[in-house]
Write a protein that holds these residues in place. Sequence first.
Motif, PDB file in Angstrom:
ATOM      1  N   ARG A 277       0.975  -0.883   0.323  1.00  0.00           N
ATOM      2  CA  ARG A 277      -0.212   0.205   0.689  1.00  0.00           C
ATOM      3  C   ARG A 277       1.061   1.210   0.079  1.00  0.00           C
ATOM      4  NH1 ARG A 277      -3.881  -0.709   5.316  1.00  0.00           N
ATOM      5  NH2 ARG A 277      -4.599  -2.438   3.947  1.00  0.00           N
ATOM      6  N   TYR A 278       2.165   1.079   1.055  1.00  0.00           N
ATOM      7  CA  TYR A 278       2.767   2.289   0.942  1.00  0.00           C
ATOM      8  C   TYR A 278       4.170   2.373   0.048  1.00  0.00           C
ATOM      9  CZ  TYR A 278      -0.355   3.377   4.054  1.00  0.00           C
ATOM     10  OH  TYR A 278      -1.624   3.160   5.075  1.00  0.00           O
ATOM     11  N   ARG A 279       3.847   1.276  -0.978  1.00  0.00           N
ATOM     12  CA  ARG A 279       5.673   1.128  -2.282  1.00  0.00           C
ATOM     13  C   ARG A 279       6.026   2.468  -2.481  1.00  0.00           C
ATOM     14  NH1 ARG A 279       0.780   0.030  -4.416  1.00  0.00           N
ATOM     15  NH2 ARG A 279       0.128   0.509  -6.591  1.00  0.00           N
ATOM     16  N   TRP A 280       5.092   3.567  -2.921  1.00  0.00           N
ATOM     17  CA  TRP A 280       5.144   4.723  -3.415  1.00  0.00           C
ATOM     18  C   TRP A 280       5.976   5.472  -2.373  1.00  0.00           C
ATOM     19  CZ3 TRP A 280       6.112   4.139  -8.182  1.00  0.00           C
ATOM     20  CH2 TRP A 280       5.185   3.740  -8.711  1.00  0.00           C
ATOM     21  N   ARG A 281       6.072   5.723  -1.212  1.00  0.00           N
ATOM     22  CA  ARG A 281       7.024   6.409  -0.018  1.00  0.00           C
ATOM     23  C   ARG A 281       8.145   5.344   0.313  1.00  0.00           C
ATOM     24  NH1 ARG A 281       3.906   9.370   3.723  1.00  0.00           N
ATOM     25  NH2 ARG A 281       1.488   9.882   3.433  1.00  0.00           N
ATOM     26  N   TYR A 282       7.725   4.244  -0.322  1.00  0.00           N
ATOM     27  CA  TYR A 282       9.179   3.297  -0.004  1.00  0.00           C
ATOM     28  C   TYR A 282       9.712   3.532  -1.084  1.00  0.00           C
ATOM     29  CZ  TYR A 282       6.915   0.881   4.246  1.00  0.00           C
ATOM     30  OH  TYR A 282       7.146   0.545   5.974  1.00  0.00           O
ATOM     31  N   ALA A 283       9.780   3.668  -2.224  1.00  0.00           N
ATOM     32  CA  ALA A 283      10.345   3.954  -3.136  1.00  0.00           C
ATOM     33  C   ALA A 283      10.751   5.731  -3.275  1.00  0.00           C
ATOM     34  CB  ALA A 283       9.269   3.543  -4.271  1.00  0.00           C
ATOM     35  N   LEU A 284      10.365   6.119  -2.716  1.00  0.00           N
ATOM     36  CA  LEU A 284      10.936   7.789  -2.600  1.00  0.00           C
ATOM     37  C   LEU A 284      11.576   7.410  -1.390  1.00  0.00           C
ATOM     38  CD1 LEU A 284      10.711  10.886  -2.735  1.00  0.00           C
ATOM     39  CD2 LEU A 284       8.904  11.273  -1.040  1.00  0.00           C
TER      40      LEU A 284
END
Lengths: 626, 603
Positions: A13-20
Amino acid sequence: MPSKRPLLEILHRYRWRYALGAVCVVATTALRLTIPRFLWSGLDALSVAQHAQGTLSAAELSRLEGVVARAALWIVLAALLQAPVRTASRLAVLGASRRVAHDLLQRVFDVLLRLSPSFFLRNPTGQLMSRCINDRNFVRGLSGPVFMYMAETITLYAIAVPLLLSIDARLGGLALLPYPVFLVLARVIARGIQEEARLAQEALSDVSEKVDESLSGELVIKTLAIEDSDYARFDERCRAYRRHNLRVAWLRALLTGSMMALAGLSTTLVVWIGGPRVVRGEMSIEDFGLLLTYLAWLAGPTRTLGFVISSMRRGLAAYGRIAEILEAEPELADPPRVGPAPTVGAGALSLRGLTLTYPPLSEQPHLSGSLPEHLVGSAQDRPRTVLRDVTLEVPAGTTLGVVGHTGAGKTTLARVLARQLAIEPGQVFLDDVDLCDYDLAEVRRHTGFVPQEAFLFSATLAENVALGRPDAPREEVAAAVRAAQLQQDLDQLPQGLDTLLGERGVNLSGGQRQRTALARVLLLDPRLLILDDTLSAVDPPTADAILAHLRPFAARRTTLLVAHRLSTVRHAEQIVVLEDGAVVERGTHAQLLALGGRYADTWRSQEDGAAQARRARELEPRGEPS
Amino acid sequence: MSGPDRERREGGLRDDARLAVRLWHFVRPHQAWLWGSLVLLLLASAAGLAQPWLLRLVLDQHLAPGKLEGLGALVATFVGALVLELVLRSAQGLLLEVAGQNALLDLRRAVFRHLQRLATAFFDRTPTGKLIGRVTTDVEALQELFASGVVTILADLLTLTAIVGILLWMSWQLTLVTLLVVPVLLAVTIFIRRHVRDAYGVMIGRRSRLNASLHEKSSGMSLIQAFRREADMRADFGEDNAGLRDAELRTVLWESVLSTATDLLSSLTSALIVWYGGGLAIEALGLEQAAAELRGAVTVGVLFAFLQYMDRFFGPLNDLSLKYTVMQSALTAASRIFELLDQDQVLPEAAQPVDPGPPRGEIRFEGVTFGYDPAQPVLRELSFRVRPGESVAIVGATGAGKTTILKLLSRLYDVQTGRILLDGVDLREYALHDLRRRVGIVPQDVFLFRGDVLENIRLGHPEVSEEEARAAADQLHLDEVVARLPGGYRELVRERGANLSAGERQLIAFARVLALEPGVLALDEATSNVDTRLEELLQEAVATVMGGRTSLVIAHRLSTIRDVDRILVFAKGRLVEEGSHDELLARRGAYWRLHSMQFSEPA
Ligand SMILES: Nc1ncnc2c1ncn2[C@@H]1O[C@H](COP(=O)(O)OP(=O)(O)OP(=O)(O)O)[C@@H](O)[C@H]1O
Ligand SMILES: Nc1ncnc2c1ncn2[C@@H]1O[C@H](COP(=O)(O)OP(=O)(O)O)[C@@H](O)[C@H]1O
Ligand SMILES: [Mg+2]
Ligand SMILES: [Mg+2]
């Protein structure tokens, strides 16, 4: 090992945060790695110049000044670039970790909402709480700081290793040689940490459970003056917790120690082998310095790697304990269905050979640590039948009185009908449909169940009464309160209906609690009314008044009335006497008296006590008190 | 389902100091471990600090001039320093952990002990879940403080001093320039600290709330399901859960700001060193070798060492400011824990307890007025006497105050006016423990402990042997009931005894008190869930067991009380009638009204 699916789903769900976060980590790390290049180019220039001490021209010196100034400038620039990126990475990853912890807990609670009463019976509340709060904190660590350190370490390795090798492949390679060996070693220790951490978390749950027990049983502990022995039990659990924590610390020390050794070993190899080569002129001092610096970059994360691995393992252990709850299967669930769901009709009950057997202890699903191991395989680890072949017809709108000795199975029967206890299909029929074929909500919607022990929430009295209909108008709540004869007590409560109750309703008397619980169902319009000895703490005149109000209410519904006071059930259309889970007598009050069995005996001894009172009343000329 | 949310500002620097002093109280007994750890840490730091120095020597003396001899010895020394540091650091960490864990254990014990002392009135209005959180999670938060706090901070300070010393010795100009940054860092830290502290205060408050909410909801789950309130409870819990998350996000924000600020400052300082130090070095390069050495000018080696030391300098400095932040979380937790420890709602115990002599079992209430809320009396001007050996029944409508009388008798609450005498001595003059041993109360709300049946009967009284416990239980015909359980007297008792029937629980609670053979036995509707046959048997049993001792019986079923010597009738906290069963019936007053309806034909 429980599945990691739920955690991965939430992380996803928070992959974009982790990616960032990962991108930012890579960027800052890369920026940081450029600094030594400039530093060392500056230093190298100086150190070359050092050979020509005192003979340098002014032009030469000002060139050097330029080199140094450029290096300093670059550091400032890199730092300024780094600051926002670093903040972003922290906010992204650490922020995500808090969100992950939140989502996970919410998921756990959703599961708890679906789990059957048997789950809460087997797993103490204190233990569940510890899983939800204390283990959650470690999962938070796992999805935040651990992730960041890991990302940073991997980036550092990914950047520094090729650089290291590009400067001097042989020497760099040599420096990296010990790494694989140590990482294997680390894995072994890490597994030990995970197991020990799990035990530690379990011990913390035990502490939490004990505190819960001691606080809940506070009155008993005080009146029996057993503070010391209770403290001893608490102390024992705290010590166990400390013991496991210290074992974790031992293993962690071992792990961080070996990681530090690893970092040291690499540096030593470089100095040992590279030093002479610099002297022999086979290698520039700049390269040598860079090699050392890159190794130092590697050494930092390598040292913390021990700590990171141990946090990760503790987090995984904690997550495993949470996942256990997520994987718990509710014993009661809606049946799979294709067609339309059946709906409750008039409320005719039919019990056809109802038998209920509790499985042996070892076959009941427990969360780890909840089942007392010493009982497994013991004499009491065997099935227990509490209802035997109960066959009954309760036509819609009639009342069934249930009486029987202590432990006869009355409550069990009531809870089966209220869908709190799972049964095999084909034994109980409601309106000719198997009880198990209904959706749980459907049965519960039409059932008004007052359990033997009244549980109240720490909300106002009115909110407690309106539990089943939170939007009920105030007048209806008041009417239910009146019907339950609670009205007369309201002036004793500081704010009447709006009095805030303590936990479990501690600030009410036992009878007040029972009447509140009763008022709850009077506010509903159930087809099936189940009252499990709900007037035991109420004085007889009040109880009579309640029954008088209850009679018209119950007359329109199928009612199950459990009681020890036979006067409560005597007007029921049908009364059964349970003994050891089996129906031994049945009939109306008159029939049972005529039968001269258990019921008649009990009636006589209760009657006997009242006889004098009745005689006294008969003597009174204008007797009947209303 | 909701409680007041306590979110507030607190804690200046001075409060921190006070907290630290109080925490030290828990660490002090374990300080040997701490000092040991500190010594090891200093040695480890020395070994650590030696390493750049040694590398500098390698550079300056061997590599730059191209000299090989002596290099081996130098490298060997370097390895030695490395290994030493590693071993010392590991050992140091362990010692610290031991000290920390011991201190945590002591703190937990202290909190628990204090909770035991707190008066019942305190628990009437404090959610259990919140207190559980204090003893487990909040104490856990202090681990950080104990584990890395004290020692590391001391060591960091010492390391810093040492480094500053070395730096000064190498080049004082450079050092002074470097130290320019310290006041800035200090200012930033203090500024941010305030926010961090507030954020943690809010967070801990919300965590308590979540704990309480979770506790109540899991305890009442079957009710939530029966009344189909799952969606509301989910929303309710979700709100608390989101509240905690948002509070945590705020702490993350401030931590990140602080961490970035310190990082930035340390990089700027490096730049400063390079620029200014480089300048100095270049200046030195312009001099003759001899002149340069004479003036102790900055060499490349010095510069290198300086930069390396800067790392070691900023490490602890950054650490200190970060740790200080981490510590804010611990300090906030500590302040909540101490708040609980400072909670002084304790019944005062007589400094010189009176020795009342052998128990006779005489009870006297003299003008007792009591209300859980003093403004709203539950008992009013209550006076009565129970003679030694007498059996007295207390009857009255629900809510009349019957249970309250018993609670006062075992001094769970103190009376507001009047006094209660047991064996001629005011309850307040007893040692609490002695008093409660004299009065055996079988409470209305049964509570069983996890364990087995026998353990619950012997509960905490090692002087009651297993046989005695069984004997007491058999007398109450518990054997007959227990025979139905697969484990008999060893049957597993789950949380609150929920796997037993209500009557079974009552019997166990009854046997538990009887096994103690108290001087005064008080039964508070102790058999309300027990079937009539057993109840009658119990009555006979109690009569024989108690033979000659005082008993107070609260019961609704008339059959249970008709054989007592005297009956006290209560209504709304007042004694309205007293006398024997027959006398009272003849009087046709409240008692007669109370009981004439039993078994009456409905109108
Ligand atoms: N979860 C459980 N696991 C095993 N046995 C249980 C469980 N719950 C109840 N029992 C046992 O089943 C029997 C019947 O219990 P139940 O509560 O139905 O009795 P009851 O007739 O309501 O008694 P009472 O009049 O005392 O309320 C008891 O002996 C009890 O110990
Ligand atoms: N812990 C408490 N806090 C506040 N009020 C209480 C508390 N316990 C009981 N009460 C109130 O005191 C009154 C008497 O209660 P109690 O003595 O339990 O009655 P009973 O005669 O039924 O045993 C009731 O109105 C009840 O609401
Ligand atoms: Mg029951
Ligand atoms: Mg009571």
